[in-house]
Every structure is written in C-alpha cells, then in structure tokens.
Design a protein around this motif. Sequence first.
Motif, PDB file in Angstrom:
ATOM      1  N   LEU A  59       1.000  -0.709   0.134  1.00  0.00           N
ATOM      2  CA  LEU A  59      -0.207   0.030   0.287  1.00  0.00           C
ATOM      3  C   LEU A  59       0.684   0.927   0.052  1.00  0.00           C
ATOM      4  CD1 LEU A  59      -2.969   1.011  -0.067  1.00  0.00           C
ATOM      5  CD2 LEU A  59      -2.502   1.259   2.487  1.00  0.00           C
ATOM      6  N   LYS A  60       0.565   2.184  -0.658  1.00  0.00           N
ATOM      7  CA  LYS A  60       1.830   3.605  -0.831  1.00  0.00           C
ATOM      8  C   LYS A  60       0.439   4.153  -1.111  1.00  0.00           C
ATOM      9  CE  LYS A  60       5.775   1.719  -2.745  1.00  0.00           C
ATOM     10  NZ  LYS A  60       6.886   1.655  -4.171  1.00  0.00           N
ATOM     11  N   GLY A  65      -5.404   9.748  -2.087  1.00  0.00           N
ATOM     12  CA  GLY A  65      -5.923  10.347  -1.075  1.00  0.00           C
ATOM     13  C   GLY A  65      -4.451   9.242   0.371  1.00  0.00           C
ATOM     14  N   PRO A  66      -4.416  10.199   1.288  1.00  0.00           N
ATOM     15  CA  PRO A  66      -3.133   8.720   2.085  1.00  0.00           C
ATOM     16  C   PRO A  66      -4.141   7.880   2.889  1.00  0.00           C
ATOM     17  CG  PRO A  66      -3.773  11.279   3.462  1.00  0.00           C
ATOM     18  CD  PRO A  66      -4.668  11.325   1.865  1.00  0.00           C
ATOM     19  N   TYR A  67      -3.717   6.770   2.668  1.00  0.00           N
ATOM     20  CA  TYR A  67      -3.973   5.498   2.844  1.00  0.00           C
ATOM     21  C   TYR A  67      -3.499   5.425   4.616  1.00  0.00           C
ATOM     22  CZ  TYR A  67      -5.476   5.240  -1.412  1.00  0.00           C
ATOM     23  OH  TYR A  67      -5.904   4.565  -3.063  1.00  0.00           O
ATOM     24  N   PHE A  68      -2.447   6.144   4.375  1.00  0.00           N
ATOM     25  CA  PHE A  68      -1.390   5.562   6.070  1.00  0.00           C
ATOM     26  C   PHE A  68      -0.674   6.868   6.310  1.00  0.00           C
ATOM     27  CE2 PHE A  68       1.490   3.776   2.892  1.00  0.00           C
ATOM     28  CZ  PHE A  68       2.604   4.486   2.508  1.00  0.00           C
ATOM     29  N   SER A  73       8.197   3.406   7.704  1.00  0.00           N
ATOM     30  CA  SER A  73       8.795   3.377   6.683  1.00  0.00           C
ATOM     31  C   SER A  73       8.524   4.169   5.633  1.00  0.00           C
ATOM     32  CB  SER A  73       9.768   2.070   5.826  1.00  0.00           C
ATOM     33  OG  SER A  73       8.506   1.306   6.457  1.00  0.00           O
ATOM     34  N   PRO A  74       8.170   5.267   5.184  1.00  0.00           N
ATOM     35  CA  PRO A  74       7.208   6.182   4.385  1.00  0.00           C
ATOM     36  C   PRO A  74       6.674   5.874   3.400  1.00  0.00           C
ATOM     37  CG  PRO A  74       9.113   7.320   4.245  1.00  0.00           C
ATOM     38  CD  PRO A  74       9.275   6.240   5.345  1.00  0.00           C
ATOM     39  N   ALA A  75       7.393   5.505   2.399  1.00  0.00           N
ATOM     40  CA  ALA A  75       6.977   5.093   1.371  1.00  0.00           C
ATOM     41  C   ALA A  75       5.746   4.119   1.207  1.00  0.00           C
ATOM     42  CB  ALA A  75       8.392   4.412  -0.185  1.00  0.00           C
ATOM     43  N   GLY A  76       6.138   3.145   2.232  1.00  0.00           N
ATOM     44  CA  GLY A  76       4.794   1.706   1.917  1.00  0.00           C
ATOM     45  C   GLY A  76       4.567   0.921   3.129  1.00  0.00           C
ATOM     46  N   VAL A  77       3.252   0.572   3.326  1.00  0.00           N
ATOM     47  CA  VAL A  77       3.290  -0.541   3.986  1.00  0.00           C
ATOM     48  C   VAL A  77       2.542  -1.712   3.198  1.00  0.00           C
ATOM     49  CG1 VAL A  77       2.736   1.329   5.975  1.00  0.00           C
ATOM     50  CG2 VAL A  77       1.023   0.465   4.628  1.00  0.00           C
ATOM     51  N   MET A  78       2.325  -2.456   4.396  1.00  0.00           N
ATOM     52  CA  MET A  78       1.265  -4.198   4.237  1.00  0.00           C
ATOM     53  C   MET A  78       0.063  -4.065   4.520  1.00  0.00           C
ATOM     54  SD  MET A  78       2.369  -7.916   4.871  1.00  0.00           S
ATOM     55  CE  MET A  78       1.455  -8.332   6.139  1.00  0.00           C
ATOM     56  N   THR A  79      -0.975  -3.974   4.317  1.00  0.00           N
ATOM     57  CA  THR A  79      -1.932  -4.819   4.493  1.00  0.00           C
ATOM     58  C   THR A  79      -3.097  -5.747   4.140  1.00  0.00           C
ATOM     59  OG1 THR A  79      -4.189  -2.926   4.485  1.00  0.00           O
ATOM     60  CG2 THR A  79      -3.632  -3.444   2.559  1.00  0.00           C
ATOM     61  N   CYS A 141      -5.544  10.648  16.457  1.00  0.00           N
ATOM     62  CA  CYS A 141      -4.477  10.807  15.270  1.00  0.00           C
ATOM     63  C   CYS A 141      -5.875  11.088  13.921  1.00  0.00           C
ATOM     64  CB  CYS A 141      -3.812  10.580  14.618  1.00  0.00           C
ATOM     65  SG  CYS A 141      -3.350   9.106  14.006  1.00  0.00           S
ATOM     66  N   ASN A 142      -6.351  11.560  13.201  1.00  0.00           N
ATOM     67  CA  ASN A 142      -7.545  11.297  12.143  1.00  0.00           C
ATOM     68  C   ASN A 142      -7.052  12.190  10.488  1.00  0.00           C
ATOM     69  OD1 ASN A 142      -7.373  13.574  12.129  1.00  0.00           O
ATOM     70  ND2 ASN A 142      -9.342  13.699  12.604  1.00  0.00           N
ATOM     71  N   ASP A 143      -6.068  11.680  10.598  1.00  0.00           N
ATOM     72  CA  ASP A 143      -5.877  12.461   9.221  1.00  0.00           C
ATOM     73  C   ASP A 143      -5.040  11.148   8.244  1.00  0.00           C
ATOM     74  OD1 ASP A 143      -3.527  11.100  10.390  1.00  0.00           O
ATOM     75  OD2 ASP A 143      -1.590  12.733   9.542  1.00  0.00           O
ATOM     76  N   SER A 144      -5.650   9.487   8.594  1.00  0.00           N
ATOM     77  CA  SER A 144      -5.600   8.596   7.228  1.00  0.00           C
ATOM     78  C   SER A 144      -6.028   7.256   8.114  1.00  0.00           C
ATOM     79  CB  SER A 144      -4.434   8.390   6.614  1.00  0.00           C
ATOM     80  OG  SER A 144      -3.229   8.098   8.184  1.00  0.00           O
ATOM     81  N   PRO A 145      -6.649   6.478   7.089  1.00  0.00           N
ATOM     82  CA  PRO A 145      -6.996   5.343   8.527  1.00  0.00           C
ATOM     83  C   PRO A 145      -6.054   4.376   8.972  1.00  0.00           C
ATOM     84  CG  PRO A 145      -7.914   5.528   6.064  1.00  0.00           C
ATOM     85  CD  PRO A 145      -6.645   6.478   6.185  1.00  0.00           C
ATOM     86  N   TYR A 146      -4.911   4.786   8.671  1.00  0.00           N
ATOM     87  CA  TYR A 146      -3.655   4.202   9.719  1.00  0.00           C
ATOM     88  C   TYR A 146      -2.772   5.281   9.685  1.00  0.00           C
ATOM     89  CZ  TYR A 146      -4.921  -0.104   7.039  1.00  0.00           C
ATOM     90  OH  TYR A 146      -5.738  -1.662   6.608  1.00  0.00           O
ATOM     91  N   CYS A 147      -3.248   5.762  10.791  1.00  0.00           N
ATOM     92  CA  CYS A 147      -2.456   7.310  11.846  1.00  0.00           C
ATOM     93  C   CYS A 147      -1.244   6.823  12.827  1.00  0.00           C
ATOM     94  CB  CYS A 147      -3.348   7.871  11.062  1.00  0.00           C
ATOM     95  SG  CYS A 147      -3.909   8.238  12.624  1.00  0.00           S
ATOM     96  N   ASN A 148      -1.564   5.948  13.377  1.00  0.00           N
ATOM     97  CA  ASN A 148      -1.715   6.075  14.675  1.00  0.00           C
ATOM     98  C   ASN A 148      -0.252   4.292  14.535  1.00  0.00           C
ATOM     99  OD1 ASN A 148      -0.789   6.069  17.335  1.00  0.00           O
ATOM    100  ND2 ASN A 148      -2.035   4.820  17.821  1.00  0.00           N
TER     101      ASN A 148
END
Length: 205
Positions: A59-60, A65-68, A73-79, A141-148
Amino acid sequence: MNFKLASLLAAGLFASAPTFAADVLVDFDGPASFDSIGEYYNGAVEALGVSFGLDALALKNDELGPYFSNAPSPAGVMTVVGTDATMNFAMGFTGASFSYSYAPLEETDPFAFIVGVYSGLNGTGTLLSAFAVVNNAQNGCNDSPYCNWNFASTSFNGVAKSIAFGSAVSYGIDNLTITAVPEPTQALMLALGLAAVLVGARRKS
C-alpha cells in the motif's frame, strides 16, 4: 607444533567460534500499491528469503488520498485483505517484531486479533508465540485510516518459519523484522584455517 596439541586447539576454537544472527527487515517500500507482495522479497526483486500469501498487499499513498501516515518507513506499508496473508521464511527465525495500525472496516469488526508465529510454513506446526493486535488507528490522529502505529515484538523457544497475519483483515503493518537462525559462517572459516594449520603441523611431525 605438536599434532595432538594442534588438534585440541582446533577443536576448542571451533566449539567456541561465534555464530551470528542476522536481522531481516522488510519495509514494504518496494512493491507497487495494491499489488500482492508474494515473492517480491523472495528473489523476485529483493532476495531476503521472505514470501507472503496473496492477500498481503503493498500500500502506497497516491492522488486518491493518504491511506497511511506516520509509518516507520514512509514510502509503503503492508495491508491484509484476506486470510491468505501468511509470511514464510524457510530458513527459520527466532524472534520477530513489527509496527501495526488497525482500522476496522465496519463498526462490528472485532476490536482485537491474534497474529500467530508458527514452527512450520504457512501457519502450520506448533504455535510458538502470538501478537495481540488491537484497534489503534484513530488513537489521537485522524489524518488517514492508518495513522497511529504501535510496536510489537516477541521471542520464543524453538525456530519459527511463518507468521500468520490472515486473521487480522483490515490492518496494516510496517518494518517487519525477523531474527534469522544463526549461520555458523565464521566458525566454518575458522575451521578451514585451522585445518590448514593441522595439515602443516602433521607434515612437520
């Protein structure tokens, strides 16, 4: 050098030669967004020896919109999008850690999941350890679904070969780190050097 003395020295040094555990870090920055991670880190692109089931997606953030946010590591995560999201590491590992953010898709989704560490591939064998993964995404936090993001780690007796993430649908992870089983590379090199010394000592005796 006395051959018997050299033999004893070689045996003692080989027995005490250190082995070194290596941490393997998967930061999920490489695969394209919404692609199945699959064999990306198992030689398809990066040769870390780590593979994932088809329901482990990269996920990037993009123009939709921002998903995370705030990920280690700011470039990508796994969902995780389904039950087939097991991580496999055939060489074996003795410890694991990752950061996670859990955002339920529905209000009726469970508050917490258990992620299991297993002795066999694909979530089989003995359950060696477990992570409790709780709803934390909107905690402050509430700026993206995955924010904390919370950090979880575990060590255990025995050697694990897989982590079953499939029970935790709709959560994200980042910076998955496993401690690979130590390889006696240094001990092997030392033994080869001492073998050469022994051969020389035997020829002189």
